[in-house]
Design an enzyme around this catalytic site. Sequence first.
Site, short mmCIF file in Angstrom:
data_model
loop_
_atom_site.label_atom_id
_atom_site.label_comp_id
_atom_site.label_asym_id
_atom_site.label_seq_id
_atom_site.Cartn_x
_atom_site.Cartn_y
_atom_site.Cartn_z
N MET A 26 -2.74 -6.48 -11.90
CA MET A 26 -1.34 -6.13 -12.16
C MET A 26 -0.88 -6.79 -13.47
SD MET A 26 0.56 -5.72 -8.53
CE MET A 26 0.91 -7.44 -8.23
N HIS A 33 -8.67 -13.77 -13.71
CA HIS A 33 -8.91 -12.36 -14.04
C HIS A 33 -10.01 -12.23 -15.11
CE1 HIS A 33 -4.49 -12.14 -12.90
NE2 HIS A 33 -5.02 -11.24 -12.09
N LYS A 153 -11.39 -14.21 -4.67
CA LYS A 153 -11.30 -14.69 -3.28
C LYS A 153 -9.96 -15.38 -3.01
CE LYS A 153 -16.00 -15.81 -1.87
NZ LYS A 153 -16.79 -16.97 -1.37
N SER A 190 -2.87 -18.49 -10.57
CA SER A 190 -2.15 -17.34 -10.01
C SER A 190 -1.11 -16.89 -11.02
CB SER A 190 -1.43 -17.76 -8.72
OG SER A 190 -0.42 -16.84 -8.39
N ARG A 192 1.69 -15.91 -10.32
CA ARG A 192 3.01 -16.39 -9.88
C ARG A 192 3.24 -17.87 -10.23
NH1 ARG A 192 2.35 -12.13 -5.88
NH2 ARG A 192 4.14 -10.74 -6.09
O1 PAF Z 1 -4.58 -8.43 -6.61
C1 PAF Z 1 -3.87 -7.67 -7.32
O2 PAF Z 1 -3.57 -7.97 -8.47
C2 PAF Z 1 -3.36 -6.37 -6.74
O3 PAF Z 1 -3.07 -6.51 -5.38
C3 PAF Z 1 -4.28 -5.18 -6.99
C4 PAF Z 1 -5.63 -5.36 -6.30
C5 PAF Z 1 -4.51 -4.99 -8.48
C6 PAF Z 1 -3.66 -3.90 -6.44
O4 PAF Z 1 -2.44 -3.62 -7.04
#
Ligand code: PAF
Length: 288
Positions: A26, A33, A153, A190, A192
């Site tokens: 997202m 990521h 995870k 995260s 957030r």
């Molecule tokens: O983990 C996330 O960022 C979201 O839940 C995902 C898997 C991209 C789905 O919108």
Amino acid sequence: MQIIQNIDALRLVLKHASVRAFVPTMGNLHDGHLELMRMARQAADARAGGPGAMTVASIFVNRLQFAPHEDFDSYPRTFERDSELLAANGCDVLFAPSEKDLYPETQVFKVHPPAELADILEGAFRPGFFVGVSTVVHKLFNCVQPDIALFGKKDYQQLMVIRRMVQQMALPIDIIGAETRRAANGLALSSRNGYLSHAELAEAVQLSIALKGLAAAVREGNAQGTFNVAAAEEAAMQALRARNWVPDYLTVRRQHDLSPIAGPCTDPLVVLGAAKLGKTRLIDNLEV
Ligand code: PAF
């Protein structure tokens, strides 16, 4: 790296890829990521055994997985920075559809994961969350048609729901789960965390410290052959409450299906927690 918004254009660009590895996000990316992206590159190239593999990331803030009172509108959108980071970490194609591209009409067909997996823990506190996640991930899988897809995870329950969806729907995709990336003090990375004030950022590691305490209690209880699970969970939550957190749950579950345990247990276990620090809700987990 190519940036593509439209599903038909994406299919055209990926048409001749020998292997496709996919990282759905997202946006508002952090090193967790980027590690998924680097793993995607490696996995795709290794599987292809030569040129032709393509890695794909998506950035799409999925309205379907946010409850009306949650942070959909304020969720940080940092597209420029994210795209530079992806390009520098092995991404060939960034799929960044608008809401109109991915949901041109109201998405009335949805994927409903089973209640025993989706209505517990995160699903109990965020009703509809896993319907939203499963629906968008299934749709993104249909757009990208990956051979491999990677998830962190840190979202332990999400990873499990997606694995089950892929298995039950016979989707020909290998799901790879990556270990949680942590700051030097142990705080799970995260998106957030960006909501936290300076003081909250220093405090935030206490969630993983409470989970470590709970994991230690599990190991000790298992070794002694007597373990009051409810008391250990309550003690972990109380430790956070004493520091002005508002815990939703800190709990011991079986890794296999996230079912609760009643006492000493030889199955592989995981401790999971979710708690609010100020206005920010954080989650974390540790395999025991
Ligand atoms: O983990 C996330 O960022 C979201 O839940 C995902 C898997 C991209 C789905 O919108």
